[in-house]
Design an enzyme around this catalytic site. Structure first.
Site, PDB file in Angstrom:
ATOM      1  N   LYS A  53     -39.019  11.798 -17.742  1.00  0.00           N
ATOM      2  CA  LYS A  53     -38.512  10.619 -18.456  1.00  0.00           C
ATOM      3  C   LYS A  53     -38.509  10.872 -19.963  1.00  0.00           C
ATOM      4  CE  LYS A  53     -39.823   7.588 -14.721  1.00  0.00           C
ATOM      5  NZ  LYS A  53     -40.873   6.895 -13.978  1.00  0.00           N
ATOM      6  N   GLN A  97     -46.039   3.504 -14.791  1.00  0.00           N
ATOM      7  CA  GLN A  97     -45.777   4.436 -13.691  1.00  0.00           C
ATOM      8  C   GLN A  97     -46.621   4.064 -12.468  1.00  0.00           C
ATOM      9  OE1 GLN A  97     -43.413   6.818 -13.750  1.00  0.00           O
ATOM     10  NE2 GLN A  97     -43.911   7.566 -11.701  1.00  0.00           N
ATOM     11  N   ASP A 120     -37.723  -1.322 -15.245  1.00  0.00           N
ATOM     12  CA  ASP A 120     -37.837  -0.901 -13.836  1.00  0.00           C
ATOM     13  C   ASP A 120     -37.128  -1.895 -12.910  1.00  0.00           C
ATOM     14  OD1 ASP A 120     -39.148   1.451 -13.076  1.00  0.00           O
ATOM     15  OD2 ASP A 120     -41.133   0.618 -13.501  1.00  0.00           O
TER      16      ASP A 120
HETATM   17  N1  GUN Z   1     -43.043   5.662  -9.116  1.00  0.00           N
HETATM   18  C1  GUN Z   1     -42.078   6.193  -8.330  1.00  0.00           C
HETATM   19  N2  GUN Z   1     -40.864   5.691  -8.655  1.00  0.00           N
HETATM   20  C2  GUN Z   1     -41.082   4.813  -9.663  1.00  0.00           C
HETATM   21  C3  GUN Z   1     -40.216   3.985 -10.430  1.00  0.00           C
HETATM   22  O1  GUN Z   1     -38.987   3.914 -10.227  1.00  0.00           O
HETATM   23  N3  GUN Z   1     -40.821   3.243 -11.398  1.00  0.00           N
HETATM   24  C4  GUN Z   1     -42.168   3.268 -11.611  1.00  0.00           C
HETATM   25  N4  GUN Z   1     -42.646   2.500 -12.569  1.00  0.00           N
HETATM   26  N5  GUN Z   1     -42.986   4.036 -10.919  1.00  0.00           N
HETATM   27  C5  GUN Z   1     -42.436   4.806  -9.947  1.00  0.00           C
END
Ligand code: GUN
Length: 287
Positions: A53, A97, A120
């Site tokens: 990211k 996350q 998200d």
């Molecule tokens: N963990 C796995 N996929 C995601 C996601 O799309 N967003 C977040 N915040 N955590 C994740």
């Protein structure tokens, strides 16, 4: 006939080039989209996703900041950090996350993030807006899947879409977005009886269960569009999907690979949501 492969990686790269131009224009107006990621603990997969990211943000000119916090962080401490970020006008997007350590209630955290910064798309307000068919922040993997289907001009309206897996992050929202596009949607999950009966009906088959080669060509209708969301590490260390690609590609018309399929699209849609948040916060889009 062998299926055409949908390279999400290529589409993601094309979209990021467009986003970079958009961010450059925003910067000329002194607006720099900013994403803050909160990462708790030492899970290697989460650390790797978060590095992805950061890298992608830098690529398009989105400012990113990662708060790495120790495994023992309490729910109260995390809520305090979220409160600060909610009130920090320089931050447009907040992403915590997942998964979180077991002592922290994920839903409490998701609901603490301001819906205006919830890039998200997990906050109940944003989920509710999505279910109502309104514009909002859509969850990134589902949104990436819809974007891939549209890029290949896949007809969604009237088609039978079957979703295997009902997670809050992928299965449930991707079914909702497909419904919004007028597909007929069936959800399959661990309690489904005779799953193959359903998957063999699918014009569009989305598989998100996290089990290596959970489906094979025998589960796929000839000519189907197959989207494999699974990311599983094999014994030899390589990544593979939830679908047995080598057999499935002989049956499907269109299929995504793993890696290089859905994965790169998820991060791209996160950037899209962050840029959208920055525009909204600066009055560029309607409320
Ligand atoms: N963990 C796995 N996929 C995601 C996601 O799309 N967003 C977040 N915040 N955590 C994740």
């Amino acid at each position: 006939m062998t299926a055409e492969i949908i390279y999400g990686k290529q589409l993601a790269s094309d979209l990021r080039e467009e986003m970079k131009l958009e961010v450059d224009a925003l910067k000329k107006a002194e607006i720099t989209p900013k994403l803050t990621v909160v990462l708790i603990g030492d899970d290697p997969a989460s650390h790797s996703y978060v590095r992805g990211k950061e890298k992608a943000s830098a690529e398009v000119g989105v400012e990113s900041n990662v708060l790495r916090m120790k495994e023992e962080t309490t729910e109260t401490q995390l809520l305090e950090v979220i409160d600060e970020l909610n009130n920090d006008v320089s931050v447009n997007g907040i992403l915590v996350q997942l998964p979180l350590p077991g002592h922290i209630n994920e839903q409490v955290i998701i609901e603490a993030i301001s819906p205006e910064k919830d890039v998200d798309g997990f906050h109940p307000i944003n989920i509710g807006r999505m279910v109502a068919g309104k514009d909002t922040f859509y969850p990134c993997t589902p949104y990436g899947i819809i974007t891939m289907l549209k890029s290949k001009n896949v007809k969604i309206e009237g088609k039978q879409a079957v979703i295997v897996g009902r997670s809050n992050i992928v299965g449930k929202p991707v079914g909702q977005l497909l419904l919004n596009e007028n597909a007929t949607v069936t959800y399959c999950h661990s309690r489904t009886e005779d799953m193959r009966k359903h998957t063999l009906e699918a014009d569009i088959l989305i598989v998100a269960v996290g089990k290596q080669h959970f489906l094979t060509a025998d589960d796929i209708k000839p000519g189907a569009v197959v989207i494999d969301v699974g990311v599983n590490r094999m014994e030899n260390g390589k990544l593979t999907g939830d679908v047995e690609f080598d057999t499935a590609k002989e049956k499907a018309d269109l299929i995504t690979p793993v890696p290089g399929g859905v994965g790169p699209m998820t991060i791209t849609m996160l950037l899209h949501n962050t840029i959208k948040a920055a525009k909204k916060h600066n009055g560029y889009l309607g409320k």
